[in-house]
Design an enzyme around this catalytic site. Structure first.
Site, PDB file in Angstrom:
ATOM      1  N   GLY A 173       3.370   2.088  10.790  1.00  0.00           N
ATOM      2  CA  GLY A 173       4.329   3.164  10.607  1.00  0.00           C
ATOM      3  C   GLY A 173       5.107   3.552  11.843  1.00  0.00           C
ATOM      4  O   GLY A 173       5.817   4.557  11.840  1.00  0.00           O
ATOM      5  N   GLU A 188      -4.460  -5.091  10.828  1.00  0.00           N
ATOM      6  CA  GLU A 188      -3.422  -4.097  11.052  1.00  0.00           C
ATOM      7  C   GLU A 188      -3.642  -3.421  12.404  1.00  0.00           C
ATOM      8  O   GLU A 188      -4.487  -2.523  12.523  1.00  0.00           O
ATOM      9  CB  GLU A 188      -3.439  -3.038   9.948  1.00  0.00           C
ATOM     10  CG  GLU A 188      -3.047  -3.556   8.581  1.00  0.00           C
ATOM     11  CD  GLU A 188      -2.735  -2.414   7.625  1.00  0.00           C
ATOM     12  OE1 GLU A 188      -1.618  -2.374   7.122  1.00  0.00           O
ATOM     13  OE2 GLU A 188      -3.610  -1.558   7.409  1.00  0.00           O
ATOM     14  N   ASN A 198       0.862  -1.185   0.000  1.00  0.00           N
ATOM     15  CA  ASN A 198       0.000   0.000   0.000  1.00  0.00           C
ATOM     16  C   ASN A 198       0.897   1.234   0.000  1.00  0.00           C
ATOM     17  O   ASN A 198       1.526   1.548   1.006  1.00  0.00           O
ATOM     18  CB  ASN A 198      -0.904  -0.022   1.238  1.00  0.00           C
ATOM     19  CG  ASN A 198      -1.747   1.230   1.370  1.00  0.00           C
ATOM     20  OD1 ASN A 198      -1.890   1.998   0.429  1.00  0.00           O
ATOM     21  ND2 ASN A 198      -2.301   1.440   2.554  1.00  0.00           N
ATOM     22  N   HIS A 244      -9.125   0.951   5.638  1.00  0.00           N
ATOM     23  CA  HIS A 244      -7.824   1.146   6.279  1.00  0.00           C
ATOM     24  C   HIS A 244      -7.979   2.094   7.465  1.00  0.00           C
ATOM     25  O   HIS A 244      -8.804   3.013   7.442  1.00  0.00           O
ATOM     26  CB  HIS A 244      -6.818   1.713   5.274  1.00  0.00           C
ATOM     27  CG  HIS A 244      -5.410   1.670   5.754  1.00  0.00           C
ATOM     28  ND1 HIS A 244      -4.898   2.600   6.635  1.00  0.00           N
ATOM     29  CD2 HIS A 244      -4.402   0.795   5.495  1.00  0.00           C
ATOM     30  CE1 HIS A 244      -3.634   2.303   6.889  1.00  0.00           C
ATOM     31  NE2 HIS A 244      -3.307   1.210   6.216  1.00  0.00           N
TER      32      HIS A 244
END
EC number: 5.3.1.1
Length: 256
Positions: A175, A169, A12, A99
């Site tokens: 991140g 996730e 992604n 997401h």
């Protein structure tokens, strides 16, 4: 890994990438050619501005190209949005929906994510439905409750192993460089598998469940080897061909 389930390694790119970045897609398209592509799927989801050109570059490669989001409606006065039909028209094969960045930045609900997944299914796109708990929810011991709610609310009834992929996730791991332990991942994926089987029966046994959240070459082999982890949804490490292909190559050992 889940027996008899074809893994998917997906990237992604988020809001990254210009025409100059197409060189990375070219390298990925070449890099996934070979025997491993007969066992493992590889997918890149670039920004919408690169979607059509990227699919053209991958015309003779097993590398799949998808999108990062779609609107729940086919057409209409929705400035700046992209429909599932538009993605399919650009020869995309997959679309990410739900997401955590969409859920947070755009206040997207499970109900909306479900509608987007249905829109994808209507034009034969594979929906990658993202779910995951926040740091506060994890600290409160609510991880499994959140996963149960999001699975129930975000997956449409017509979901099958062929048209739907789940991506777990943990929001706190995206991140940040932080990753849950393999035991945490194992427990979460086992729980999701049980929930899918309860609702979808045999189809739930073979729905792919990806792990996402600070996946990188250094931890890919360990994470991808966990039971019921059927691939990865990769963020930053998918921007460079060398990193993405290194993660993809972990399956050379796992599928040997």
């Amino acid at each position: 890994m889940t027996p008899n389930v074809r893994p998917l390694v997906a990237g992604n790119w988020k809001m990254n990438g210009t025409r100059a970045s197409l060189d990375q897609i070219k390298a990925m398209a070449e890099g996934v050619k070979g025997a491993l592509s007969e066992k493992v799927d590889a997918l890149i989801c670039p920004p919408s501005t690169l979607l059509y050109v990227a699919t053209a570059l991958c015309d003779d490669s097993p590398l799949l190209i998808g999108a990062q989001d779609c609107h729940q409606n086919d057409t209409g006065a929705h400035t700046g949005d992209i429909s599932a039909e538009m993605i399919a028209d650009c020869f995309g094969t997959h679309v990410i929906v739900g997401h955590s960045e969409r859920r947070t930045d755009h206040a997207e609900t499970d109900h909306l994510v479900r509608a987007k997944a249905s829109a994808a299914h209507q034009v034969d796109l594979i929906a990658i439905v993202c779910i995951g708990e926040t740091a506060d929810e994890r600290k409160a011991g609510q991880t499994l409750d959140i996963l149960k709610r999001q699975l129930a609310g975000s997956l449409p009834d017509e979901a099958t192993a062929e048209n739907t992929v789940i991506a777990y996730e943990p929001v706190w791991a995206i991140g940040t460089g932080l990753t849950p332990t393999t035991q945490d991942v194992r427990e979460a994926h086992a729980f999701m598998r049980d929930e899918l089987v309860k609702r979808f029966g045999d189809a739930g046994k073979t729905m792919r469940i990806l792990y996402g959240g600070s996946v990188k070459p250094a931890n890919a082999l360990e994470l991808m080897g966990v039971e019921n982890v059927d691939g990865a949804l990769i963020g930053g490490a998918s921007l460079k061909a060398a990193d993405f292909l290194s993660i993809y190559a972990a399956y050379e050992q796992l599928t040997a």
